[in-house]
Design a protein around this motif. Structure first.
Motif, mmCIF file in Angstrom:
data_model
loop_
_atom_site.group_PDB
_atom_site.id
_atom_site.type_symbol
_atom_site.label_atom_id
_atom_site.label_comp_id
_atom_site.label_asym_id
_atom_site.label_seq_id
_atom_site.Cartn_x
_atom_site.Cartn_y
_atom_site.Cartn_z
ATOM 1 N N GLY A 181 0.820 -1.210 0.000
ATOM 2 C CA GLY A 181 0.000 0.000 0.000
ATOM 3 C C GLY A 181 0.852 1.258 0.000
ATOM 4 O O GLY A 181 0.335 2.362 -0.126
ATOM 5 N N TYR B 6 -12.792 -2.634 1.775
ATOM 6 C CA TYR B 6 -11.323 -2.670 1.706
ATOM 7 C C TYR B 6 -10.888 -1.866 0.500
ATOM 8 O O TYR B 6 -11.531 -1.946 -0.528
ATOM 9 C CB TYR B 6 -10.832 -4.119 1.568
ATOM 10 C CG TYR B 6 -9.314 -4.211 1.548
ATOM 11 C CD1 TYR B 6 -8.572 -4.194 2.714
ATOM 12 C CD2 TYR B 6 -8.634 -4.299 0.329
ATOM 13 C CE1 TYR B 6 -7.182 -4.264 2.681
ATOM 14 C CE2 TYR B 6 -7.245 -4.364 0.293
ATOM 15 C CZ TYR B 6 -6.527 -4.350 1.470
ATOM 16 O OH TYR B 6 -5.164 -4.401 1.445
ATOM 17 N N PRO B 7 -9.859 -1.065 0.513
ATOM 18 C CA PRO B 7 -9.063 -0.677 1.663
ATOM 19 C C PRO B 7 -9.703 0.513 2.352
ATOM 20 O O PRO B 7 -10.066 1.490 1.705
ATOM 21 C CB PRO B 7 -7.745 -0.260 1.004
ATOM 22 C CG PRO B 7 -8.137 0.245 -0.356
ATOM 23 C CD PRO B 7 -9.345 -0.521 -0.758
ATOM 24 N N PRO B 34 -5.028 -1.778 4.960
ATOM 25 C CA PRO B 34 -3.699 -2.385 4.807
ATOM 26 C C PRO B 34 -2.832 -1.989 6.000
ATOM 27 O O PRO B 34 -2.944 -0.870 6.502
ATOM 28 C CB PRO B 34 -3.141 -1.763 3.518
ATOM 29 C CG PRO B 34 -4.310 -1.154 2.830
ATOM 30 C CD PRO B 34 -5.312 -0.819 3.877
ATOM 31 N N LEU B 72 -1.354 -0.798 -4.454
ATOM 32 C CA LEU B 72 -1.965 -2.017 -3.906
ATOM 33 C C LEU B 72 -2.293 -3.015 -5.008
ATOM 34 O O LEU B 72 -3.018 -3.968 -4.749
ATOM 35 C CB LEU B 72 -3.277 -1.659 -3.193
ATOM 36 C CG LEU B 72 -3.247 -1.092 -1.781
ATOM 37 C CD1 LEU B 72 -4.665 -0.795 -1.324
ATOM 38 C CD2 LEU B 72 -2.600 -2.057 -0.808
ATOM 39 N N ASP B 75 -1.941 -6.691 -4.388
ATOM 40 C CA ASP B 75 -2.686 -7.020 -3.179
ATOM 41 C C ASP B 75 -4.192 -7.083 -3.461
ATOM 42 O O ASP B 75 -4.888 -7.996 -3.021
ATOM 43 C CB ASP B 75 -2.368 -5.952 -2.126
ATOM 44 C CG ASP B 75 -3.186 -6.086 -0.880
ATOM 45 O OD1 ASP B 75 -2.920 -7.024 -0.114
ATOM 46 O OD2 ASP B 75 -4.099 -5.261 -0.664
#
Ligand code: SF4
Ligand code: SF4
Lengths: 483, 352
Positions: A181, B6-7, B34, B72, B75
């Protein structure tokens, strides 16, 4: 004579400058320069005992009215960033630099760690490595203290960091998992002697910004950068550089590779620069060329007679090239880029200020720990890798106890130790004195600090001259320079 | 449907608070952030760091957009696949690569769940060019500097007006706004394909069409970009988009969101006079956001850098602004949801 019309206090805060066609006054109160007449220049410079003409008197009045002449002073020497230091250290540490090892496989001529001074001036190379536990704690600390930042910059430092490649690999894995992130950037400076194909692949995969230390062509590099057995390291380092460039070209990331050339003043500059004629430098990789830092060398390095002159000439050419005054100058980009890096200071000089602030401090260093957090193998914190790791006054904390705010503040506020001198100094708005230069035997010292003043004023003057040259290019020499 | 968001990050606080008013089908019951985004200040909502654990408690997953989602990428892909494989419905408000998007559509089919990809492609047809000023009330909300949030204020306002019975159409430049049924701001009309003057005409027509389509009493629009250059060192936005929008529509009530410690009340008043000329809209209210420019670091980085502040510091600044005399402006803390009641009342008194 000048002192009667212009007071001593006013004189202290100005500096006179002259170019072939113009006369200038730099005022610390206004932090900018203004054209003045030749008559006034000569008068203020003490070159004439005659009084001033009516016009020149008017000029003085108008300079005073606009506060270019002023007896104004900073009252309270406090760095403005002190107010945000705590908050910044808690939330905005921008970069962490991990000293993964203190060992190195080379012994370079000007390296402070290889000039064995029995730990008197700076630590020596030692067979010591950072543990993964320490690295993890440092990284967690960094993440906790950078929650107000979108990016995370992690760099590796040594000795030669590649002696600790296994640790670097572990750290990268840990960061990629823990820092998801964030905009993550890994970087490292290497002597280039230990890069296997596997290591190059690893760096390309994680888009490492890599800086290779190459000090010139083989004949120069091999004098400076020797292995312990005395053999040179050029061929292997340059080969690795080429291989890395080829790999990075494939992923379109060539601008992440750069070369750092440290110039030993004992070498011929012209010889050093032939390195940059190699075709690899046509591919757009960046080069940085600087003279060796001798702050921590016990005996310094006696330079060749022409070294300083040639270096100044190169900087001059760099300015001409940057200002596009003369075409077809062949020189490494590093010299014109040096001018570019001063853009911010030129901008400040252009904008000036209405007057000196009540509370302030000379130009000053980075915000310690915020611009960079340097962590030693033992987990001690310093504001950067350039400072003396043996100096208690410069140690700003530890992974176990966190930041030592008091010490960080005293580094930031280094001007406060000599308020009497700085208050009356014409260079106070341009002075970039840093605690690193004020330290001796582990302590920040007033005497050592003041030894730097001459050099700081020369740097300030040369910056102002550069600024004037830029200005004159847009005014006096607008139609082109007739040199 | 019980859902996981999310996020999650600080600026979505108002979004989570107000979503029940906008979207009755989705209930956000789990928030996951996160690890590296842990907020420097305390949130109203406690967010979890364990996506997989929270996933067990929900039927749906909302993938919110954020300017930081580009960091991200991998992810998000992992988390969306995970959710679909666990047979959860996914509502995605952030942009994905086309190949990932199609892979997820297939994966959803295989697992008999839905994958809704709600990202505007940003391509607006140029509407007909008839320049007419709208006759419904327009409220504009802008951030003084580019990264100053105004979406949260928009969310707080829209449902309050609706509760009072007004028909409101909201225009937002935040991709998550689609979840609340807001109209996306037509960026493509400003992207340089149209000459400056034409772009203003098209923007005007866009707002007129909204009026024709939804027959609202009030249009509340976010004004994109910042309103000014910060300094020669940190350029930021120049307020060009705001200027174009202000020429295309007429703003009846103007709310400016500003960071803490920026100006005193008198200076805001002066700024209002400037805006009256520049945007044809004086400032009516100033919302203070929990950010402060870190001037030292901004100068060092040549880019505006904000520190995030606790609500007490915002309150303190707002109190100071309110104390100053001779200001007609309404100052409020954007983190205080009660302050929006006041703001709505103030605007109604002025406008209706
Ligand atoms: S040398 Fe001084 S100013 Fe430079 S980074 Fe280090 S501590 Fe900061
Ligand atoms: S040059 Fe010396 S006296 Fe002048 S501001 Fe710098 S440290 Fe102070």
């Amino acid at each position: 004579m000048g002192q009667k019309i212009v007071s001593k206090e006013e004189m202290q805060l100005i500096h006179l400058l002259k170019t072939p066609r113009q006369y200038y006054l730099y005022s610390a109160n206004r932090n900018t320069v203004i054209n003045i007449s030749e008559e006034l220049y000569r008068f203020l410079d003490g070159q004439t005992d005659e009084g001033l003409s009516r016009n020149a008197m008017r000029e003085v009045e108008s300079l005073r009215h606009e506060q270019f002449l002023s007896d104004n002073r900073i009252r309270d020497f406090r760095h403005p960033a002190l107010n945000v230091l705590k908050e910044s250290l808690e939330h905005r540490v921008s970069q962490i630099c991990l000293q993964v090892t203190q060992a190195c496989n080379l012994t370079c001529a000007y390296c402070p760690y290889a000039n064995y001074t029995e730990d008197k001036i700076q630590r020596n190379h030692a067979n010591r490595y950072m543990s993964f536990e320490t690295a993890k704690k440092a990284l967690d600390f960094y993440l906790e203290h950078s929650d107000d930042r979108q990016n995370s910059a992690i760099s590796f430092y040594g000795g030669e960091p590649l002696l600790a490649f296994d640790l670097i690999r572990q750290v990268v894995e840990y960061v990629n998992e823990r820092f998801v992130g964030k905009d993550i950037l890994f970087s490292m400076t290497t002597n280039g002697t230990m890069l296997s194909d596997e290591i190059i692949e690893f760096f390309a995969e994680h888009k490492f910004a890599l800086m290779f230390s190459i000090d010139g062509p083989a004949k120069i590099h091999d004098i400076n950068r020797k292995r312990i057995d005395g053999t040179g390291s050029f061929s292997v380092a340059f080969e690795s550089l080429k291989k890395t460039i080829a790999r990075y070209e494939k992923i379109g990331e060539i601008n992440r590779i750069s070369v750092n050339t440290v110039m030993n003043p004992q070498n011929e500059i012209d010889d050093v620069l032939t390195l940059y004629e190699d075709p690899v430098f046509q591919k757009g990789i960046n080069g940085q060329i600087d003279p060796a830092d001798m702050l921590y060398l016990e005996n310094g390095l006696e330079g060749s007679e022409t070294f300083d002159q040639k270096l100044s000439y190169l900087y001059f050419l760099g300015r001409l090239d940057y200002l596009q005054l003369v075409r077809e100058i062949h020189m490494p980009k590093s010299f014109p880029d040096r001018v570019l890096s001063q853009e911010k200071q030129y901008e400040d000089l252009k904008n000036g200020q209405s007057s000196l602030p009540d509370v302030g401090s000379p130009g000053g260093p980075c915000i310690p720990g915020v611009r960079k957090l340097f962590v030693t193998v033992d987990g001690d914190f310093f504001p950067c890798e350039k400072v003396n790791e043996l100096a208690e006054d410069l140690k700003i904390g530890n992974i176990e106890t966190g930041f030592d705010l008091e010490k960080a503040a005293s580094i930031l506020n280094v001007s406060a130790i000599t308020p009497e001198q700085c208050r009356d100094c014409w260079a106070q708005m341009q002075c970039g004195i840093c605690a690193r230069e004020c330290e001796k035997d582990g302590k920040i010292s007033k005497e050592i600090k003041l030894k730097n003043c001459r050099e700081k004023r020369i740097i300030a003057e040369s910056l102002i001259y550069d600024y004037i040259l830029r200005r004159e290019c847009q005014t006096v020499y607008k139609g082109g320079a007739q040199l | 449907m019980n859902s996981l968001l999310y996020p999650y990050y600080n600026e979505l606080e108002a979004f989570v608070q107000t979503l029940p008013f906008y979207n009755r089908d989705l209930q956000i019951t789990e928030l996951v952030t996160p690890y590296a985004w842990k907020s420097p200040v305390n949130n109203i909502f406690e967010a979890s760091l364990d996506f997989d654990e929270s996933l067990k408690n929900v039927d749906g997953v909302i993938i919110a957009d954020s300017p930081r989602n580009k960091f991200l990428e991998k992810d998000l892909i992992k988390k969306i696949s995970n959710a679909l494989q666990q047979r959860k419905n996914v509502f995605c408000y952030t942009k994905l690569q086309p190949e990932d998007k199609s892979a997820f559509i297939n994966m959803a089919k295989e697992n008999s769940v839905s994958f809704e990809y709600v990202v505007s492609d940003g391509k607006n047809e140029a509407p007909d060019r008839i320049f007419e000023l709208q006759d419904c009330i327009v409220i504009g909300i802008a951030g003084l500097l580019q990264e100053i949030d105004s979406f949260s204020s928009l969310l707080q306002l829209v449902y309050r007006y609706r509760q009072l019975g007004y028909r409101v159409t909201a225009v937002s430049d935040n991709p998550n706004a689609a979840l609340c049924g807001f109209v996306p701001f037509p960026y493509s009309l400003l992207d340089g394909n149209f000459a400056f003057g034409n772009a203003i005409h098209h923007l005007n027509s866009f707002y007129n069409q909204l009026q024709f389509l939804y027959q609202p009493d009030i249009i509340i629009t976010q004004i994109p970009g910042g309103l000014m250059k910060y300094s020669n060192n940190c350029l930021e936005d120049f307020g060009v988009k705001a200027f174009m929008l202000s020429q295309a529509i007429s703003i009846d009530y103007f709310i400016l969101n500003s960071p803490v410690d920026y100006l005193n009340a008198h200076a805001f008043q002066k700024m209002s006079d400037v805006f009256a000329h520049r945007f044809n809209a004086p400032i009516n209210a100033v919302g203070i956001v929990n950010k402060r420019v870190n001037t030292a670091v901004s100068k060092e980085m040549s880019k505006i850098q904000f520190d995030t502040l606790r609500t007490e510091s915002v309150e303190q600044y707002v109190r100071m602004l309110k104390k100053e005399e001779q200001s007609e402006l309404l100052f409020f803390n954007t983190m205080d949801s009660n302050a929006f009641e006041n703001l709505v009342q103030n605007s109604i008194r002025k406008l209706i």
